[in-house]
Motif scaffolding. Structure first.
Motif, PDB file in Angstrom:
ATOM      1  N   UNK A   6      24.239   6.294  -1.728  1.00 25.40           N
ATOM      2  CA  UNK A   6      23.181   6.475  -2.726  1.00 25.40           C
ATOM      3  C   UNK A   6      22.777   7.940  -2.821  1.00 25.40           C
ATOM      4  N   UNK A   7      22.104   8.271  -3.886  1.00 23.60           N
ATOM      5  CA  UNK A   7      21.512   9.589  -4.026  1.00 23.60           C
ATOM      6  C   UNK A   7      20.321   9.677  -3.067  1.00 23.60           C
ATOM      7  N   UNK A  15      22.106  17.200   0.344  1.00 24.66           N
ATOM      8  CA  UNK A  15      23.390  16.734   0.883  1.00 24.66           C
ATOM      9  C   UNK A  15      23.694  15.312   0.432  1.00 24.66           C
ATOM     10  N   UNK A  16      24.934  14.920   0.651  1.00 22.07           N
ATOM     11  CA  UNK A  16      25.372  13.570   0.315  1.00 22.07           C
ATOM     12  C   UNK A  16      26.247  13.064   1.457  1.00 22.07           C
ATOM     13  N   UNK A  41      25.735  15.506  -7.030  1.00 26.63           N
ATOM     14  CA  UNK A  41      25.562  16.635  -7.940  1.00 26.63           C
ATOM     15  C   UNK A  41      24.998  17.858  -7.232  1.00 26.63           C
ATOM     16  N   UNK A  42      23.969  17.675  -6.396  1.00 29.99           N
ATOM     17  CA  UNK A  42      23.338  18.806  -5.707  1.00 29.99           C
ATOM     18  C   UNK A  42      24.261  19.446  -4.680  1.00 29.99           C
ATOM     19  N   UNK A  43      25.299  18.713  -4.273  1.00 30.52           N
ATOM     20  CA  UNK A  43      26.278  19.250  -3.322  1.00 30.52           C
ATOM     21  C   UNK A  43      27.525  19.765  -4.036  1.00 30.52           C
ATOM     22  N   UNK A  44      27.483  19.783  -5.365  1.00 28.16           N
ATOM     23  CA  UNK A  44      28.590  20.341  -6.119  1.00 28.16           C
ATOM     24  C   UNK A  44      29.676  19.362  -6.506  1.00 28.16           C
ATOM     25  N   UNK A  45      29.383  18.050  -6.459  1.00 20.85           N
ATOM     26  CA  UNK A  45      30.393  17.041  -6.757  1.00 20.85           C
ATOM     27  C   UNK A  45      29.944  16.182  -7.946  1.00 20.85           C
ATOM     28  N   UNK A  46      30.749  16.193  -8.995  1.00 19.85           N
ATOM     29  CA  UNK A  46      30.419  15.423 -10.195  1.00 19.85           C
ATOM     30  C   UNK A  46      30.772  13.957 -10.002  1.00 19.85           C
ATOM     31  N   UNK A 323      20.256  23.544   2.503  1.00 20.10           N
ATOM     32  CA  UNK A 323      20.268  24.714   1.627  1.00 20.10           C
ATOM     33  C   UNK A 323      21.688  25.183   1.339  1.00 20.10           C
ATOM     34  N   UNK A 324      22.648  24.738   2.131  1.00 18.68           N
ATOM     35  CA  UNK A 324      24.066  25.011   1.885  1.00 18.68           C
ATOM     36  C   UNK A 324      24.768  23.664   1.745  1.00 18.68           C
ATOM     37  N   UNK A 325      24.350  22.932   0.718  1.00 22.66           N
ATOM     38  CA  UNK A 325      24.685  21.512   0.615  1.00 22.66           C
ATOM     39  C   UNK A 325      26.167  21.218   0.474  1.00 22.66           C
TER      40      UNK A 325
END
Length: 398
Positions: A6-7, A15-16, A41-46, A323-325
């Motif tokens: 989940x988000x 992070x995810x 999304x916040x970790x750079x993954x669509x 902060x470095x997700x």
């Protein structure tokens, strides 16, 4: 075997628990992976990248139909109530601080694996989320210090004169501390470090830093590679011996932590006030009480110098790994997938946690040190002895 991600709902958590890369590993284990839309999304993954990796992206994750739920932050009792009996959860649990959730997990007959409890043994290193996230936090702490420090870190010899290197002192030489040392060295600083564990001196030296020896005359080696908490007298002596080293530092980074306990107080306000104006203090333990007196998680605090010529910036780090997700999630998701891989078998006849799924099944072998050590609750009971003691103490106080 249905695994869900989940988000994360906690404010500031980026992070995810699964990345497209780790989804590929989960799929290869035989999992049907469900990912809530926007989870990465916040970790750079669509969402598209998860679909391409073999996951099913859903607008709403129905957790009552999952065999396994993967998460980053500790769950809440309300969320636990939605999980089906016999489900497995894997993630950070903070059991000593989340006792209501621990009770809810047991009452719901959920088998919870807390990544904080993964034994620190060689074959469990790939599942050690505390270490992987401390690596990120240690790196980030130096970057945050460099941003705030009004001088260069490295030595520069120029036609206009020589710029001396910054003097960085790191307190705590665990994973975060060693990473902070290495990062500060790569930036060109002159680095020294201290840890109450004598064995850490060689590790500090191997990173090119100078070890600060303090004569504490105490048993300081704890279990699992962590430091033992000092008594009040020894802790006071430690601060007294550290004071001149703190005063000489331009940048101080504190990383000391004791699992399940508040962070030890290493540096007083008076010690910070003895530093030079413009100095920076980064407290990585601010969220668990702080190594530095007066540190506020998520805030910068100005501490006036004793000399009256300015102030020292005291930074209470919050969500350092988050902060470095992207990289934090990359490492964390791999830790989660590797732990789950220990539980996957092709035969559910061994009394495992399979709830009727075909194909690969979840089998919990409690003769396995990693499975047994990381398990917080199972079959309606709390299995982690220190957490049981806290629950008993809480019940006795009522």
């Amino acid at each position: 075997m249905r695994a869900g991600v989940a988000r994360e709902r906690v404010a500031g958590e980026r992070r995810v628990a699964a990345t497209p890369e780790s989804v590929g590993q989960l799929v290869s284990l035989g999992c049907d992976v469900l990912v809530e839309a926007g989870a990465g999304v916040e970790a750079g993954h669509s969402d598209a990248s998860y679909s391409q990796a073999g996951a099913t992206v859903v607008s709403t994750l129905e957790v009552d139909d999952l065999d396994v739920f993967l998460h980053v932050r500790p769950l809440t009792p309300d969320f636990v109530a939605r999980l089906p009996s016999g489900a497995i959860t894997i993630g950070l649990a903070s059991p000593s601080a989340e006792l209501p959730t621990v009770l809810a997990l047991a009452e719901a007959n959920v088998t919870a694996f807390a990544l904080e409890l993964v034994p620190r043994i060689s074959r469990a290193q790939s599942m050690d989320a505390l270490s992987s996230q401390a690596l990120v936090a240690g790196y980030r702490s130096v970057i945050e210090a460099a941003i705030r420090f009004p001088r260069f870190f490295p030595l520069y010899m120029t036609a206009a004169g020589t710029v001396p290197p910054a003097r960085v002192l790191v307190l705590g030489a665990g994973v975060a501390g060693l990473q902070a040392i290495g990062t500060a060295k790569r930036l060109g600083a002159r680095v020294s470090a201290n840890d109450v564990r004598p064995a850490s001196a060689d590790e500090v030296a191997s990173m090119g830093a100078t070890f600060v020896h303090l004569d504490l005359d105490a048993q300081t080696e704890g279990t699992g590679g962590y430091a033992r908490e000092l008594g009040q007298d020894r802790a006071a002596l430690q601060r007294e011996l550290l004071a001149p080293h703190v005063a000489a530092a331009d940048v101080l980074i504190t990383t000391a932590a004791i699992p399940g306990r508040p962070a030890p107080l290493l540096v007083t306000t008076e010690m910070v006030a003895g530093m030079k104006a413009g100095s920076v203090v980064i407290d990585l333990a601010a969220e668990t009480g702080g190594n530095v007196e007066g540190a506020v998680a998520g805030a910068d605090v100005a501490v006036a110098t004793r000399a009256g010529d300015g102030s020292v910036t005291l930074v209470g780090m919050k969500d350092a790994a988050s902060s470095m997700a992207t990289d934090a999630s990359r490492l964390y998701a791999k830790n989660v997938a590797n732990l789950l891989a220990l539980m996957v078998t092709d035969d559910s006849a061994d009394g495992g946690a399979d709830r009727g799924a075909t194909g690969p099944a979840l089998t919990l072998d409690f003769d396995d040190d990693v499975i047994a050590g990381a398990c917080l609750t199972h079959d309606g009971v709390v299995r982690h002895a220190p957490t049981i003691e806290l629950l008993n103490a809480l019940e006795g106080a009522r």
